[in-house]
Motif scaffolding. Structure first.
Motif, PDB file in Angstrom:
ATOM      1  N   UNK A  43      30.596  52.071   0.859  1.00 28.32           N
ATOM      2  CA  UNK A  43      29.229  52.194   1.749  1.00 28.32           C
ATOM      3  C   UNK A  43      29.517  51.907   3.061  1.00 28.32           C
ATOM      4  N   UNK A  44      30.447  50.987   3.477  1.00 30.29           N
ATOM      5  CA  UNK A  44      30.842  50.927   4.890  1.00 30.29           C
ATOM      6  C   UNK A  44      31.222  52.115   5.679  1.00 30.29           C
ATOM      7  N   UNK A  45      32.248  52.725   4.881  1.00 28.72           N
ATOM      8  CA  UNK A  45      32.960  54.016   5.625  1.00 28.72           C
ATOM      9  C   UNK A  45      31.709  55.049   5.680  1.00 28.72           C
ATOM     10  N   UNK A  46      30.870  55.299   4.770  1.00 32.14           N
ATOM     11  CA  UNK A  46      29.908  56.241   4.847  1.00 32.14           C
ATOM     12  C   UNK A  46      28.978  55.834   5.997  1.00 32.14           C
ATOM     13  N   UNK A  47      28.579  54.750   6.298  1.00 33.01           N
ATOM     14  CA  UNK A  47      27.724  54.311   7.224  1.00 33.01           C
ATOM     15  C   UNK A  47      28.516  54.541   8.610  1.00 33.01           C
ATOM     16  N   UNK A  48      29.648  54.053   8.715  1.00 34.01           N
ATOM     17  CA  UNK A  48      30.458  54.002  10.024  1.00 34.01           C
ATOM     18  C   UNK A  48      30.528  55.224  10.419  1.00 34.01           C
ATOM     19  N   UNK A  49      31.012  56.239   9.568  1.00 25.13           N
ATOM     20  CA  UNK A  49      31.158  57.641  10.050  1.00 25.13           C
ATOM     21  C   UNK A  49      29.817  58.329  10.526  1.00 25.13           C
ATOM     22  N   UNK A  50      28.745  58.214   9.796  1.00 23.73           N
ATOM     23  CA  UNK A  50      27.242  58.390  10.329  1.00 23.73           C
ATOM     24  C   UNK A  50      27.045  58.011  11.641  1.00 23.73           C
ATOM     25  N   UNK A  51      27.384  56.577  11.756  1.00 24.02           N
ATOM     26  CA  UNK A  51      27.425  55.843  13.069  1.00 24.02           C
ATOM     27  C   UNK A  51      28.117  56.666  14.220  1.00 24.02           C
ATOM     28  N   UNK A 222      19.759  42.866  14.963  1.00 27.21           N
ATOM     29  CA  UNK A 222      18.909  42.060  13.881  1.00 27.21           C
ATOM     30  C   UNK A 222      17.298  42.467  14.119  1.00 27.21           C
ATOM     31  N   UNK A 223      17.128  42.454  15.726  1.00 28.22           N
ATOM     32  CA  UNK A 223      15.805  42.835  16.107  1.00 28.22           C
ATOM     33  C   UNK A 223      15.414  44.341  15.686  1.00 28.22           C
ATOM     34  N   UNK A 224      16.409  45.141  15.558  1.00 28.79           N
ATOM     35  CA  UNK A 224      16.015  46.680  15.045  1.00 28.79           C
ATOM     36  C   UNK A 224      15.876  46.619  13.698  1.00 28.79           C
ATOM     37  N   UNK A 225      16.675  45.923  12.807  1.00 26.64           N
ATOM     38  CA  UNK A 225      16.518  45.778  11.590  1.00 26.64           C
ATOM     39  C   UNK A 225      15.326  45.451  11.118  1.00 26.64           C
ATOM     40  N   UNK A 273      20.723  58.309   1.278  1.00 31.18           N
ATOM     41  CA  UNK A 273      20.827  59.090   2.701  1.00 31.18           C
ATOM     42  C   UNK A 273      19.923  58.446   3.477  1.00 31.18           C
ATOM     43  N   UNK A 274      18.578  58.297   2.979  1.00 32.27           N
ATOM     44  CA  UNK A 274      17.588  57.640   3.724  1.00 32.27           C
ATOM     45  C   UNK A 274      17.796  56.163   4.154  1.00 32.27           C
ATOM     46  N   UNK A 275      18.432  55.508   3.490  1.00 32.47           N
ATOM     47  CA  UNK A 275      18.783  54.156   3.781  1.00 32.47           C
ATOM     48  C   UNK A 275      19.818  54.018   4.781  1.00 32.47           C
ATOM     49  N   UNK A 280      21.758  53.491  10.553  1.00 30.28           N
ATOM     50  CA  UNK A 280      22.529  53.883  11.751  1.00 30.28           C
ATOM     51  C   UNK A 280      21.558  54.098  13.003  1.00 30.28           C
ATOM     52  N   UNK A 281      20.277  54.717  12.516  1.00 31.15           N
ATOM     53  CA  UNK A 281      19.535  54.568  13.791  1.00 31.15           C
ATOM     54  C   UNK A 281      19.054  53.221  14.365  1.00 31.15           C
ATOM     55  N   UNK A 282      18.958  52.370  13.495  1.00 36.80           N
ATOM     56  CA  UNK A 282      18.523  50.779  14.344  1.00 36.80           C
ATOM     57  C   UNK A 282      19.637  50.377  14.967  1.00 36.80           C
ATOM     58  N   UNK A 283      20.956  50.623  14.446  1.00 38.98           N
ATOM     59  CA  UNK A 283      22.210  50.196  15.079  1.00 38.98           C
ATOM     60  C   UNK A 283      22.367  51.034  16.696  1.00 38.98           C
ATOM     61  N   UNK A 284      22.077  52.220  16.596  1.00 33.06           N
ATOM     62  CA  UNK A 284      22.366  52.830  17.688  1.00 33.06           C
ATOM     63  C   UNK A 284      21.189  52.748  18.727  1.00 33.06           C
TER      64      UNK A 284
END
Length: 308
Positions: A43-51, A222-225, A273-275, A280-284
């Protein structure tokens, strides 16, 4: 005067986030926490690549460096210790302006849930006690047990920063980063070697600077989350030796726990994919706010609260 003006103009144009290090947690023989359908490393790898993909679009002036891009231990390491050291060395030698580690959280209990037992009543049972001529019957009361399902309900996000009371460790990492020599791991507990008193003092000064920036970014994440409807457990300092990269990277650094892989619903969100797109959007968004704050010279960290 012309030369000084040119240098000044160049300094002003230099991006505040020239180099961003993205660190997908775990990998290879180190899968991290186990969910019901995926591992933390996956999961971490998938999110990181999208990030990385979104950051490349949103911050094209920033250089992105990954500690790993496939399901292996970073740097081709054969053990977790060497992989951790590689992550920190890569970040320090790359002169990163920001280090972001992506992880998933977990409880100590079984993913999804588990069966437990409870007493629902008692009954009389005849048993034999004693031996030989003294053997006799005895009626005793014994409990009646019932099995029931306990759901693993822990969920939510949290972002870790290096603990303020470990300025010596962080300061040593910063000093090593300045010389581009990487980290010197003193022993198996990953405690970084502290040298001269002068180096400690210098490191503490830098550490305070990086602590404030780490706290700012972690708070914004955390605010964005929360804005996105996630349950946030806030920003937390880590005093434990386990999060080694937060001690060993000479730059603002955060570790994002994107959710609990041991919670059935949250794991489904984390692998979807949605999650992942929302995370990613929130971290960006948080990184862009952080960048704007640095460019504007404001960092309202004094008003922020950090959970113990």
């Amino acid at each position: 005067m012309f030369i000084f003006a040119t240098i000044s103009a160049w300094a002003q144009q230099k991006p505040v986030l020239s180099t961003i290090i993205i660190d997908p947690g775990h990998g290879g023989k180190d899968p991290g926490a186990h969910g019901q359908i995926a591992t933390e490393a996956e999961i971490a790898l998938s999110i990181s690549l999208k990030l990385g993909k979104v950051l490349a679009e949103e911050l094209p002036e920033s250089k992105l460096i990954f500690t790993r891009t496939t399901d292996v231990l970073p740097g081709g390491a054969t053990n977790i210790h060497d992989a951790l050291e590689y992550r920190a060395n890569l970040a320090n030698q790359s002169k990163g302006d920001l280090f972001i580690a992506i992880h998933c959280n977990a409880t100590g209990a079984r993913a999804g849930g588990w069966y437990a037992k409870r007493v629902v009543g008692h009954k009389n049972v005849v048993r034999y006690v004693g031996k030989g001529s003294k053997r006799r019957k005895k009626t005793v009361r014994v409990p009646i047990y019932e099995s029931y399902w306990v759901k693993n309900t822990r969920r939510g996000t949290e972002t870790y920063i290096w603990a303020a009371d470990r300025t010596g460790f962080k300061g040593d990492a910063i000093r090593e980063a300045d010389t581009q020599t990487g980290e010197n791991v003193e022993d198996s507990t990953n405690q970084l070697d502290l040298n001269s008193p002068e180096a400690i003092i210098r490191g503490q000064l830098y550490a305070k600077k990086y602590f404030a920036k780490s706290l700012l970014l972690a708070t914004l994440v955390e605010e964005e989350f929360e804005k996105g409807g996630r349950l946030s457990e806030g920003v937390k300092q880590r005093n434990e030796k386990g999060i080694w990269v937060l001690q060993a990277t000479g730059m603002p650094s955060i570790l994002v726990e994107t959710g609990f892989v041991t919670n059935t619903e949250e794991e489904q969100y984390l692998v979807s994919e949605k999650g992942q797109d929302e995370i990613v959007t929130q971290i960006v968004n948080a990184i862009k706010r952080y960048k704007a704050s640095l460019e504007g010279g404001t960092a309202p960290v004094q008003e922020m609260q950090v959970n113990p």
